[in-house]
Design a protein around this motif. Structure first.
Motif, short mmCIF file in Angstrom:
data_model
loop_
_atom_site.label_atom_id
_atom_site.label_comp_id
_atom_site.label_asym_id
_atom_site.label_seq_id
_atom_site.Cartn_x
_atom_site.Cartn_y
_atom_site.Cartn_z
N ARG A 162 -11.34 2.35 -2.63
CA ARG A 162 -10.42 2.55 -3.75
C ARG A 162 -9.57 3.79 -3.54
O ARG A 162 -8.35 3.80 -3.83
CB ARG A 162 -11.19 2.66 -5.06
N GLU A 163 -10.15 4.86 -3.02
CA GLU A 163 -9.39 6.09 -2.75
C GLU A 163 -8.26 5.82 -1.76
O GLU A 163 -7.12 6.28 -1.96
CB GLU A 163 -10.33 7.17 -2.18
N LEU A 164 -8.58 5.11 -0.70
CA LEU A 164 -7.57 4.85 0.33
C LEU A 164 -6.51 3.85 -0.16
O LEU A 164 -5.35 3.93 0.25
CB LEU A 164 -8.25 4.34 1.60
N ARG A 165 -6.91 2.95 -1.04
CA ARG A 165 -5.90 2.04 -1.62
C ARG A 165 -4.92 2.81 -2.49
O ARG A 165 -3.71 2.53 -2.50
CB ARG A 165 -6.58 0.94 -2.44
N ARG A 166 -5.42 3.79 -3.23
CA ARG A 166 -4.52 4.63 -4.04
C ARG A 166 -3.58 5.41 -3.15
O ARG A 166 -2.39 5.55 -3.45
CB ARG A 166 -5.34 5.56 -4.94
N LEU A 167 -4.11 5.93 -2.04
CA LEU A 167 -3.27 6.66 -1.09
C LEU A 167 -2.18 5.74 -0.53
O LEU A 167 -1.00 6.12 -0.48
CB LEU A 167 -4.12 7.21 0.06
N PHE A 168 -2.55 4.53 -0.12
CA PHE A 168 -1.57 3.59 0.43
C PHE A 168 -0.51 3.23 -0.61
O PHE A 168 0.70 3.21 -0.31
CB PHE A 168 -2.29 2.33 0.92
N SER A 169 -0.94 2.98 -1.83
CA SER A 169 0.02 2.62 -2.89
C SER A 169 1.02 3.74 -3.14
O SER A 169 2.21 3.50 -3.37
CB SER A 169 -0.72 2.28 -4.17
N SER A 170 0.55 4.99 -3.11
CA SER A 170 1.45 6.13 -3.33
C SER A 170 2.46 6.27 -2.20
O SER A 170 3.57 6.79 -2.41
CB SER A 170 0.64 7.42 -3.47
N PRO A 176 11.52 -0.06 -1.58
CA PRO A 176 11.85 -1.02 -2.65
C PRO A 176 11.31 -2.42 -2.38
O PRO A 176 11.10 -3.19 -3.32
CB PRO A 176 13.38 -1.01 -2.67
N GLU A 177 11.11 -2.78 -1.11
CA GLU A 177 10.64 -4.12 -0.78
C GLU A 177 9.12 -4.18 -0.69
O GLU A 177 8.56 -5.07 -0.05
CB GLU A 177 11.25 -4.60 0.54
N ARG A 178 8.43 -3.23 -1.34
CA ARG A 178 6.99 -3.08 -1.16
C ARG A 178 6.18 -4.18 -1.83
O ARG A 178 4.96 -4.25 -1.66
CB ARG A 178 6.53 -1.74 -1.71
N ALA A 179 6.80 -5.05 -2.65
CA ALA A 179 6.07 -6.10 -3.34
C ALA A 179 5.27 -6.93 -2.35
O ALA A 179 5.81 -7.46 -1.38
CB ALA A 179 7.04 -7.00 -4.11
N GLY A 180 3.98 -7.02 -2.58
CA GLY A 180 3.12 -7.78 -1.68
C GLY A 180 2.47 -6.95 -0.61
O GLY A 180 1.56 -7.44 0.08
N TRP A 181 2.90 -5.70 -0.43
CA TRP A 181 2.27 -4.86 0.59
C TRP A 181 0.87 -4.48 0.11
O TRP A 181 0.65 -4.19 -1.07
CB TRP A 181 3.08 -3.59 0.81
N SER A 182 -0.07 -4.48 1.03
CA SER A 182 -1.44 -4.14 0.65
C SER A 182 -2.19 -3.59 1.86
O SER A 182 -1.75 -3.73 3.00
CB SER A 182 -2.17 -5.38 0.11
N GLU A 226 1.96 2.78 10.41
CA GLU A 226 1.87 1.33 10.24
C GLU A 226 2.90 0.83 9.22
O GLU A 226 3.47 -0.25 9.39
CB GLU A 226 0.46 0.93 9.81
N ILE A 227 3.15 1.62 8.17
CA ILE A 227 4.20 1.25 7.22
C ILE A 227 5.55 1.22 7.91
O ILE A 227 6.41 0.39 7.60
CB ILE A 227 4.20 2.22 6.02
N GLY A 228 5.76 2.12 8.88
CA GLY A 228 6.98 2.08 9.68
C GLY A 228 7.10 0.77 10.43
O GLY A 228 8.18 0.16 10.49
N HIS A 229 5.99 0.30 11.02
CA HIS A 229 6.00 -1.00 11.70
C HIS A 229 6.39 -2.12 10.73
O HIS A 229 7.17 -3.02 11.07
CB HIS A 229 4.63 -1.31 12.29
N VAL A 230 5.83 -2.06 9.50
CA VAL A 230 6.15 -3.09 8.51
C VAL A 230 7.62 -3.02 8.13
O VAL A 230 8.32 -4.05 8.09
CB VAL A 230 5.27 -2.90 7.25
N ASN A 231 8.09 -1.83 7.82
CA ASN A 231 9.46 -1.66 7.35
C ASN A 231 10.49 -2.12 8.36
O ASN A 231 11.53 -2.70 8.00
CB ASN A 231 9.71 -0.19 6.99
N TYR A 232 10.22 -1.89 9.64
CA TYR A 232 11.15 -2.27 10.70
C TYR A 232 10.87 -3.67 11.26
O TYR A 232 11.50 -4.07 12.24
CB TYR A 232 11.10 -1.25 11.84
N ARG A 233 9.94 -4.40 10.67
CA ARG A 233 9.60 -5.78 11.08
C ARG A 233 9.20 -5.84 12.55
O ARG A 233 9.53 -6.80 13.26
CB ARG A 233 10.78 -6.73 10.84
N HIS A 234 8.46 -4.86 13.03
CA HIS A 234 8.15 -4.79 14.46
C HIS A 234 7.31 -5.96 14.95
O HIS A 234 7.57 -6.50 16.04
CB HIS A 234 7.44 -3.47 14.77
#
Length: 344
Positions: A162-170, A176-182, A226-234
């Protein structure tokens, strides 16, 4: 100008060839031989271009053909038809060793430029045009396949997750396209200490990575990467760059659904492939930007990278790795040095 030439005549009804003479009459061409006396308008004839020393065909509107090696004669007919200039230049190139070698070099250079620059450009264009629903489906299916093959449920305490999920969410809220990111937690000897991103924005973190980190700042650096990988569609771009047929169909016809035909290979891409240097640099830069913005020393991320790399090398000696599963971080020393330079 060569006024006439010899040729082998085929009337288009039988396979029998007969020797004839072709005569250029200006606006027409006559064919004469034993029992043959024909005339055709020059504009109705189709003449094959040169191809090395191969005998060429002159094709008549009634289906008859004449085969001859009289290149100069046929070239003159083509010239008067207003055709053949391009093929004459091609023939001059292929007849010259120097020009042929130059053409080979130019072809290789063009192929290199297309693979190095054209394919990545088209892959990025197609990846960003993919409908969110398709991307989400690919992410879910990829996670299911990985769960069946190599991943196991996490053994981390529920409170720690739960702690790490809160960190990821923050962290994800910045996009803006974060819908569905988990964020998902898994364990598995074949994976080791690792984190990796799926196309839909699912970031998988292994138990061993969490245990390897000395503090949450180090985990935050990895998550930002890893969020950078997601954002750039790597992940998707890497898949497309290795699936040329689907890439060309998607970008040239606009049929983005054709990408779905290669989506099934995504688990293999994540398992067996290594991201390119440029992709890793972009993701590292995203991590550095995040850490600087939060006032976190970039050095903690560099130290985490070095520790991950050391752990991976140790596991190569002790644990069989599934195709060096997800070990997508080559030349780690170069990356660590670059991160530290960007921190200044």
């Amino acid at each position: 100008m060569t006024a006439n030439c010899s040729a082998t005549w085929y009337d288009g009804r039988t396979a029998l060839g007969r020797e004839v003479t072709l005569t250029d009459e200006g606006a027409s061409l006559t064919v004469s031989g034993e029992g043959i006396e024909l005339s055709y308008r020059l504009e109705d004839l189709r003449i094959d271009p040169r191809l090395g020393s191969v005998r060429r065909m002159l094709r008549c509107p009634d289906g008859a053909t004449a085969e001859t090696s009289a290149d100069l004669f046929l070239d003159e007919l083509l010239r008067r038809q207003g055709k053949g200039g391009f093929f004459r230049r091609v023939h001059r190139w292929e007849s010259s060793l120097g020009r042929a070698l130059a053409a080979l070099v130019l072809t290789l250079l063009a192929a290199y430029c297309f693979v190095s620059y054209g394919v990545p450009f088209l892959a990025a264009k197609a990846a960003f045009a993919l409908p969110p629903a398709t991307e989400e489906l690919m992410g879910r299916e990829t996670l299911q396949v990985l769960d069946r093959l190599v991943l196991k449920p996490s053994k981390l305490p529920a409170e720690r997750r739960r702690e790490l999920r809160r960190l990821f969410s923050s962290m994800a809220v910045r996009y803006p396209e974060r819908a569905g990111w988990s964020i998902e937690f898994r364990s598995g000897e074949a994976v080791g200490a690792n984190a990796f991103a799926l196309p839909s924005g699912i970031v998988i973190v292994t138990d061993k990575l969490v245990q390897l980190a000395r503090n949450d700042h180090e985990i935050a650096g990895v998550l930002a990467h890893e969020i950078g990988h997601v954002n750039y569609r790597h992940a998707l771009r890497h898949l497309l760059q290795n699936s040329a047929t689907a890439l060309l169909v998607a970008t040239l016809t606009g049929d983005i659904s054709s990408i779905s035909s290669v989506a099934a290979t995504m688990p293999t891409v994540l398992i067996a492939a290594r991201y390119s240097r440029s992709f890793e640099r972009e993701a590292d830069d995203a991590a550095v930007v995040y850490l600087k913005g939060e006032g976190i020393p970039v050095q903690v991320y560099a130290e985490m990278l070095a520790r991950l790399d050391a752990d991976h090398w140790q596991e190569r000696e002790n644990v069989p790795r599934f195709g060096e599963l997800l070990d997508s971080h080559p030349l780690m020393l170069e990356r660590v040095n670059r991160v530290m330079e960007n921190a200044r």
